[in-house]
Design a protein around this motif. Structure first.
Motif, PDB file in Angstrom:
ATOM      1  N   ASN A  15     -17.790   3.647  -0.643  1.00  0.00           N
ATOM      2  CA  ASN A  15     -18.694   4.154  -1.660  1.00  0.00           C
ATOM      3  C   ASN A  15     -18.426   3.409  -2.965  1.00  0.00           C
ATOM      4  OD1 ASN A  15     -20.191   5.556  -3.512  1.00  0.00           O
ATOM      5  ND2 ASN A  15     -19.426   7.567  -2.942  1.00  0.00           N
ATOM      6  N   LEU A  16     -19.383   2.613  -3.393  1.00  0.00           N
ATOM      7  CA  LEU A  16     -19.200   1.790  -4.582  1.00  0.00           C
ATOM      8  C   LEU A  16     -19.732   2.443  -5.854  1.00  0.00           C
ATOM      9  CD1 LEU A  16     -20.160  -1.685  -3.092  1.00  0.00           C
ATOM     10  CD2 LEU A  16     -17.884  -0.787  -3.528  1.00  0.00           C
ATOM     11  N   ASN A  49     -20.026  -2.463   1.529  1.00  0.00           N
ATOM     12  CA  ASN A  49     -21.079  -1.550   1.992  1.00  0.00           C
ATOM     13  C   ASN A  49     -21.047  -1.405   3.508  1.00  0.00           C
ATOM     14  OD1 ASN A  49     -22.391  -0.549  -0.322  1.00  0.00           O
ATOM     15  ND2 ASN A  49     -23.479  -2.466  -0.589  1.00  0.00           N
ATOM     16  N   LYS A  88     -19.652  -7.078  -2.250  1.00  0.00           N
ATOM     17  CA  LYS A  88     -20.405  -5.824  -2.252  1.00  0.00           C
ATOM     18  C   LYS A  88     -21.007  -5.564  -0.868  1.00  0.00           C
ATOM     19  CE  LYS A  88     -23.817  -3.347  -4.980  1.00  0.00           C
ATOM     20  NZ  LYS A  88     -24.663  -3.396  -6.189  1.00  0.00           N
ATOM     21  N   ALA A  89     -21.531  -6.600  -0.248  1.00  0.00           N
ATOM     22  CA  ALA A  89     -22.104  -6.455   1.094  1.00  0.00           C
ATOM     23  C   ALA A  89     -21.029  -6.065   2.104  1.00  0.00           C
ATOM     24  CB  ALA A  89     -22.776  -7.761   1.514  1.00  0.00           C
ATOM     25  N   ASP A  92     -18.587   0.102  -8.910  1.00  0.00           N
ATOM     26  CA  ASP A  92     -19.534  -0.945  -9.301  1.00  0.00           C
ATOM     27  C   ASP A  92     -19.973  -0.761 -10.745  1.00  0.00           C
ATOM     28  OD1 ASP A  92     -21.296  -3.019  -9.388  1.00  0.00           O
ATOM     29  OD2 ASP A  92     -22.629  -2.270  -7.832  1.00  0.00           O
ATOM     30  N   LYS A 146     -23.560  -3.383 -11.266  1.00  0.00           N
ATOM     31  CA  LYS A 146     -24.779  -2.808 -10.670  1.00  0.00           C
ATOM     32  C   LYS A 146     -25.927  -3.803 -10.563  1.00  0.00           C
ATOM     33  CE  LYS A 146     -23.590   1.879 -11.958  1.00  0.00           C
ATOM     34  NZ  LYS A 146     -22.464   1.992 -11.122  1.00  0.00           N
TER      35      LYS A 146
END
Length: 63
Positions: A54-55, A49, A45-46, A59, A62
């Protein structure tokens, strides 16, 4: 040598796959497996980003 787009695609594919495994681990109450998957999830996720992906729709966890 992979392009930036190929690297991003692979990271997105891994991110989606990890989330599927996390859902299964949660349903099976496999807490240690979930914890390990969450570590990989956070790292992916990092990276995504930072890459500007755009997650919002990808995601499902969450966390």
């Amino acid at each position: 040598m992979p392009t930036s787009l190929e690297i991003a695609k692979n990271a997105i594919d891994d991110f989606v796959e990890i989330q599927g495994f996390m859902v299964t681990a949660r349903e099976e109450h496999a807490t240690e497996t979930y914890r390990q998957l969450k570590g990989k999830y956070i790292k992916l996720k990092a990276i995504l980003n930072i890459a500007g992906v755009n997650l919002a729709e990808l995601d499902q966890i969450k966390e």
